[in-house]
Design an enzyme around this catalytic site. Structure first.
Site, PDB file in Angstrom:
ATOM      1  N   PHE A   1       0.821  -1.221   0.000  1.00  0.00           N
ATOM      2  CA  PHE A   1       0.000   0.000   0.000  1.00  0.00           C
ATOM      3  C   PHE A   1       0.858   1.275   0.000  1.00  0.00           C
ATOM      4  N   ILE A   2       1.571   1.516   1.091  1.00  0.00           N
ATOM      5  CA  ILE A   2       2.273   2.801   1.194  1.00  0.00           C
ATOM      6  C   ILE A   2       3.509   2.798   0.309  1.00  0.00           C
TER       7      ILE A   2
ATOM      8  N   THR B   1       5.825   2.852  12.673  1.00  0.00           N
ATOM      9  CA  THR B   1       4.438   3.168  13.011  1.00  0.00           C
ATOM     10  C   THR B   1       4.329   3.834  14.382  1.00  0.00           C
ATOM     11  N   ASP B   2       3.257   4.581  14.577  1.00  0.00           N
ATOM     12  CA  ASP B   2       3.006   5.171  15.904  1.00  0.00           C
ATOM     13  C   ASP B   2       2.610   4.092  16.930  1.00  0.00           C
ATOM     14  N   GLU B   3       2.274   2.893  16.436  1.00  0.00           N
ATOM     15  CA  GLU B   3       1.817   1.844  17.363  1.00  0.00           C
ATOM     16  C   GLU B   3       2.924   1.365  18.294  1.00  0.00           C
TER      17      GLU B   3
ATOM     18  N   TYR C   1       2.363  -7.482  16.042  1.00  0.00           N
ATOM     19  CA  TYR C   1       2.796  -6.567  14.969  1.00  0.00           C
ATOM     20  C   TYR C   1       3.588  -5.397  15.538  1.00  0.00           C
ATOM     21  N   SER C   2       2.963  -4.658  16.480  1.00  0.00           N
ATOM     22  CA  SER C   2       3.622  -3.419  16.923  1.00  0.00           C
ATOM     23  C   SER C   2       4.889  -3.709  17.720  1.00  0.00           C
TER      24      SER C   2
ATOM     25  N   LYS D   1       7.598  -4.209  15.185  1.00  0.00           N
ATOM     26  CA  LYS D   1       8.003  -2.914  14.624  1.00  0.00           C
ATOM     27  C   LYS D   1       8.870  -2.161  15.644  1.00  0.00           C
TER      28      LYS D   1
ATOM     29  N   ASN E   1      -2.639   5.307   7.804  1.00  0.00           N
ATOM     30  CA  ASN E   1      -2.759   5.833   6.442  1.00  0.00           C
ATOM     31  C   ASN E   1      -4.056   5.386   5.782  1.00  0.00           C
TER      32      ASN E   1
ATOM     33  N   ARG F   1      -8.248   6.629  15.722  1.00  0.00           N
ATOM     34  CA  ARG F   1      -7.050   6.554  14.895  1.00  0.00           C
ATOM     35  C   ARG F   1      -6.795   7.939  14.314  1.00  0.00           C
TER      36      ARG F   1
ATOM     37  N   GLY G   1      -6.695  -6.919  23.002  1.00  0.00           N
ATOM     38  CA  GLY G   1      -5.641  -5.918  23.245  1.00  0.00           C
ATOM     39  C   GLY G   1      -5.804  -4.642  22.434  1.00  0.00           C
TER      40      GLY G   1
HETATM   41  P1  NAD Z   1       1.365  -3.628   3.228  1.00  0.00           P
HETATM   42  O1  NAD Z   1       1.061  -4.850   4.003  1.00  0.00           O
HETATM   43  O2  NAD Z   1       0.305  -3.037   2.348  1.00  0.00           O
HETATM   44  O3  NAD Z   1       2.634  -3.888   2.300  1.00  0.00           O
HETATM   45  C1  NAD Z   1       3.761  -4.570   2.754  1.00  0.00           C
HETATM   46  C2  NAD Z   1       4.602  -4.966   1.542  1.00  0.00           C
HETATM   47  O4  NAD Z   1       5.790  -5.619   2.027  1.00  0.00           O
HETATM   48  C3  NAD Z   1       3.895  -5.963   0.615  1.00  0.00           C
HETATM   49  O5  NAD Z   1       4.045  -5.560  -0.724  1.00  0.00           O
HETATM   50  C4  NAD Z   1       4.616  -7.283   0.882  1.00  0.00           C
HETATM   51  O6  NAD Z   1       4.653  -8.149  -0.239  1.00  0.00           O
HETATM   52  C5  NAD Z   1       6.002  -6.792   1.261  1.00  0.00           C
HETATM   53  N1  NAD Z   1       6.718  -7.777   2.076  1.00  0.00           N
HETATM   54  C6  NAD Z   1       6.255  -8.431   3.184  1.00  0.00           C
HETATM   55  N2  NAD Z   1       7.191  -9.285   3.633  1.00  0.00           N
HETATM   56  C7  NAD Z   1       8.275  -9.134   2.831  1.00  0.00           C
HETATM   57  C8  NAD Z   1       9.568  -9.723   2.798  1.00  0.00           C
HETATM   58  N3  NAD Z   1       9.935 -10.653   3.703  1.00  0.00           N
HETATM   59  N4  NAD Z   1      10.440  -9.341   1.833  1.00  0.00           N
HETATM   60  C9  NAD Z   1      10.089  -8.406   0.913  1.00  0.00           C
HETATM   61  N5  NAD Z   1       8.873  -7.825   0.882  1.00  0.00           N
HETATM   62  C10 NAD Z   1       7.974  -8.174   1.834  1.00  0.00           C
HETATM   63  O7  NAD Z   1       1.880  -2.567   4.288  1.00  0.00           O
HETATM   64  P2  NAD Z   1       1.676  -0.993   4.349  1.00  0.00           P
HETATM   65  O8  NAD Z   1       0.409  -0.680   5.028  1.00  0.00           O
HETATM   66  O9  NAD Z   1       1.961  -0.421   3.010  1.00  0.00           O
HETATM   67  O10 NAD Z   1       2.861  -0.595   5.350  1.00  0.00           O
HETATM   68  C11 NAD Z   1       4.167  -0.334   4.843  1.00  0.00           C
HETATM   69  C12 NAD Z   1       5.067   0.064   5.989  1.00  0.00           C
HETATM   70  O11 NAD Z   1       4.560   1.226   6.624  1.00  0.00           O
HETATM   71  C13 NAD Z   1       5.181  -1.004   7.080  1.00  0.00           C
HETATM   72  O12 NAD Z   1       6.512  -1.033   7.521  1.00  0.00           O
HETATM   73  C14 NAD Z   1       4.265  -0.512   8.170  1.00  0.00           C
HETATM   74  O13 NAD Z   1       4.679  -0.945   9.430  1.00  0.00           O
HETATM   75  C15 NAD Z   1       4.402   0.987   8.017  1.00  0.00           C
HETATM   76  N6  NAD Z   1       3.240   1.783   8.449  1.00  0.00           N
HETATM   77  C16 NAD Z   1       2.006   1.506   7.969  1.00  0.00           C
HETATM   78  C17 NAD Z   1       0.924   2.311   8.336  1.00  0.00           C
HETATM   79  C18 NAD Z   1      -0.465   2.066   7.815  1.00  0.00           C
HETATM   80  O14 NAD Z   1      -1.389   2.768   8.200  1.00  0.00           O
HETATM   81  N7  NAD Z   1      -0.691   1.132   6.916  1.00  0.00           N
HETATM   82  C19 NAD Z   1       1.134   3.364   9.232  1.00  0.00           C
HETATM   83  C20 NAD Z   1       2.435   3.608   9.712  1.00  0.00           C
HETATM   84  C21 NAD Z   1       3.480   2.810   9.304  1.00  0.00           C
HETATM   85  O1  TDX Z   2     -13.165  -4.718  10.193  1.00  0.00           O
HETATM   86  C1  TDX Z   2     -12.619  -3.937  10.987  1.00  0.00           C
HETATM   87  N1  TDX Z   2     -13.377  -3.277  11.914  1.00  0.00           N
HETATM   88  C2  TDX Z   2     -12.854  -2.397  12.807  1.00  0.00           C
HETATM   89  O2  TDX Z   2     -13.589  -1.826  13.620  1.00  0.00           O
HETATM   90  C3  TDX Z   2     -11.197  -3.686  10.958  1.00  0.00           C
HETATM   91  C4  TDX Z   2     -10.317  -4.391   9.951  1.00  0.00           C
HETATM   92  C5  TDX Z   2     -10.681  -2.785  11.855  1.00  0.00           C
HETATM   93  N2  TDX Z   2     -11.474  -2.163  12.768  1.00  0.00           N
HETATM   94  C6  TDX Z   2     -10.883  -1.167  13.680  1.00  0.00           C
HETATM   95  C7  TDX Z   2      -9.633  -1.594  14.401  1.00  0.00           C
HETATM   96  C8  TDX Z   2      -8.868  -0.283  14.541  1.00  0.00           C
HETATM   97  O3  TDX Z   2      -9.307   0.411  15.698  1.00  0.00           O
HETATM   98  O4  TDX Z   2     -10.479  -0.059  12.849  1.00  0.00           O
HETATM   99  C9  TDX Z   2      -9.257   0.518  13.310  1.00  0.00           C
HETATM  100  C10 TDX Z   2      -8.222   0.471  12.204  1.00  0.00           C
HETATM  101  O5  TDX Z   2      -7.891  -0.894  12.001  1.00  0.00           O
HETATM  102  P1  TDX Z   2      -6.771  -1.350  10.925  1.00  0.00           P
HETATM  103  O6  TDX Z   2      -7.117  -0.803   9.589  1.00  0.00           O
HETATM  104  O7  TDX Z   2      -6.571  -2.802  11.074  1.00  0.00           O
HETATM  105  O8  TDX Z   2      -5.501  -0.499  11.406  1.00  0.00           O
HETATM  106  P2  TDX Z   2      -4.664  -0.477  12.782  1.00  0.00           P
HETATM  107  O9  TDX Z   2      -4.768  -1.738  13.532  1.00  0.00           O
HETATM  108  O10 TDX Z   2      -4.997   0.807  13.485  1.00  0.00           O
HETATM  109  O11 TDX Z   2      -3.159  -0.399  12.175  1.00  0.00           O
HETATM  110  C11 TDX Z   2      -2.869   0.396  11.003  1.00  0.00           C
HETATM  111  O12 TDX Z   2      -2.251   1.616  11.358  1.00  0.00           O
HETATM  112  C12 TDX Z   2      -0.943   1.542  11.889  1.00  0.00           C
HETATM  113  C13 TDX Z   2      -1.968  -0.373  10.042  1.00  0.00           C
HETATM  114  O13 TDX Z   2      -2.590  -1.606   9.707  1.00  0.00           O
HETATM  115  C14 TDX Z   2      -0.610  -0.613  10.638  1.00  0.00           C
HETATM  116  O14 TDX Z   2       0.232  -1.252   9.695  1.00  0.00           O
HETATM  117  C15 TDX Z   2      -0.019   0.722  11.016  1.00  0.00           C
HETATM  118  O15 TDX Z   2       1.200   0.536  11.657  1.00  0.00           O
END
Ligand code: NAD
Ligand code: TDX
Length: 339
Positions: free
Chosen positions: A12-13, A121-123, A148-149, A152, A178, A212, A273
């Site tokens: 994604f990001i 992540t902020d987590e 996860y957190s 990280k 995000n 969030r 949790g």
């Molecule tokens: P995502 O799950 O959408 O993407 C993760 C990518 O990493 C995927 O393309 C996957 O194929 C690749 N990957 C996983 N394991 C791998 C490995 N062993 N080798 C190579 N590639 C691998 O994740 P995202 O939401 O885009 O998050 C990206 C980064 O940003 C992460 O480090 C996450 O902790 C951080 N982050 C995410 C959020 C959020 O809201 N999604 C917020 C803050 C920080």
């Molecule tokens: O079906 C759902 N219903 C629901 O209420 C899902 C999937 C989530 N939730 C709640 C849980 C959380 O309070 O919504 C909130 C957001 O959930 P997620 O999208 O799973 O995100 P979160 O657990 O907050 O973590 C995300 O932000 C920080 C990213 O997945 C992480 O990778 C990032 O580090």
């Protein structure tokens, strides 16, 4: 910088960041991605082949990493197992990718003397009470809640240790939640948007009071690029756009966009949790690097994201059924231990 490696660039990001690099710089981008279930090759479609090379490989694989990092000017490290619910069901890939993978990358940039930016992540800070105005800063103690957190958090510690003990040139960033295009349908916002497109009731964990701090993925990319260009080595930057909303609010905004009644959703089992609230103080990033978010109004960004999922069904449809099947299986596994 003329050659930048982006780990996790098909996620994604990471894919949003690759698009940003291609439009805002003239560097060559090398995506290193294992293409787990979370990746989507279609997120990189349309990018000029002369500017982007995609390497399918695991960051835990020493030789692949060595080969890709050699000759690069910087590595921006997004690759991770990223979904809390999956980490509660099976933590093992989280330990492997988030800890061992980061370690392998750190050793490569150390040997090859390549600039490194670690995306986190902020987590890592745990959660905040619901009834305060308190925010996370870079001096908030680490207190992660989930597998996860915690992995990280461990990866952040590895980066700091490699800066201090081995003198690698690294920066870190901890960003809030995000949203935007190319987000996997397992995550809260795309899961509910695609449920609503399918005429299925959204799923809310608990009462929906958890908060969030939402930021558009493009603003995250802009911040990471600013840190890569102008960040101080060894420094941690918190990235957030003052986007605090509780889950119920986000859900009712989506229901309104889809013309559904405000109570048209299912309450499902809460996440064990479940962190209560995240909120980021991004003063350092704003004052030292001059970054400001450009996606101001969350409801507008959310409406644009709904339009993107409506217009890009081919992108998400292949993942939807498997994702919901995984949720059903996780629901059955809740509370079971060991595998
Ligand atoms: P995502 O799950 O959408 O993407 C993760 C990518 O990493 C995927 O393309 C996957 O194929 C690749 N990957 C996983 N394991 C791998 C490995 N062993 N080798 C190579 N590639 C691998 O994740 P995202 O939401 O885009 O998050 C990206 C980064 O940003 C992460 O480090 C996450 O902790 C951080 N982050 C995410 C959020 C959020 O809201 N999604 C917020 C803050 C920080
Ligand atoms: O079906 C759902 N219903 C629901 O209420 C899902 C999937 C989530 N939730 C709640 C849980 C959380 O309070 O919504 C909130 C957001 O959930 P997620 O999208 O799973 O995100 P979160 O657990 O907050 O973590 C995300 O932000 C920080 C990213 O997945 C992480 O990778 C990032 O580090």
């Amino acid at each position: 910088m003329s050659r930048i490696v982006v780990t996790g660039g098909a996620g994604f990001i990471g894919s949003n960041f690759v698009h940003h690099l291609v439009s805002q710089t003239d560097c060559h981008v090398v995506v290193l991605d294992k293409f787990t279930y979370a990746a989507n090759a279609a997120s990189l479609e349309g990018l000029p082949g002369a500017r982007v090379t995609v390497v399918r490989g695991d960051i835990c694989d020493f030789d692949t990493v060595e080969e890709v990092v050699a000759g690069a000017d910087a590595v921006v490290h997004f690759a991770a197992e990223s979904h809390n619910d999956n980490s509660l069901d099976d933590p093992s890939p989280f330990l492997q990718t988030n800890l061992v993978g980061t370690y392998i990358l750190l050793e490569a940039v150390r040997r090859l003397r390549v600039r490194f930016h670690h995306v986190s992540t902020d987590e890592v800070y745990g959660d905040l009470p619901l009834d305060t105005l308190e925010k996370f800063t870079d001096s908030t103690p680490y207190n992660p809640s989930s597998p996860y957190s915690s992995t990280k958090a461990g990866s952040d510690m590895l980066v700091r240790a490699w800066v201090r003990s081995f003198g690698i040139e690294a920066t870190l960033s901890n960003c809030s939640n995000n949203y935007g295009p190319f987000q996997h349908v397992e995550k809260f916002i795309p899961r509910q948007i695609t449920n609503l497109i399918d005429g299925v009731k959204p799923k809310l964990y608990g009462a929906g009071h958890n908060v969030r701090d939402w930021i558009h993925a493009e603003d995250h990319s802009r911040a990471v690029l600013a840190i890569l260009k102008r960040g101080i080595i060894g420094q941690t930057y918190l990235i957030g756009a003052d986007g605090e909303r509780d889950n119920l609010h986000v859900l009712t905004t989506l229901l309104e966009i889809f013309g559904r009644p405000a109570d048209w959703f299912d309450h499902v089992s809460d996440r064990p949790g479940h962190d209560l609230r995240y909120a980021i103080d991004s003063t350092r990033l704003q004052q030292e690097l001059g970054w400001k978010p450009i996606h101001g109004e969350f409801s507008e960004g959310l409406a644009a994201t709904v339009s993107w999922y409506r217009e890009n069904e081919d992108w998400w449809r292949p993942q939807k059924e498997a994702t919901e099947a995984r949720y059903r299986a996780q629901e059955l596994n809740l509370g079971k231990v060991g595998r």
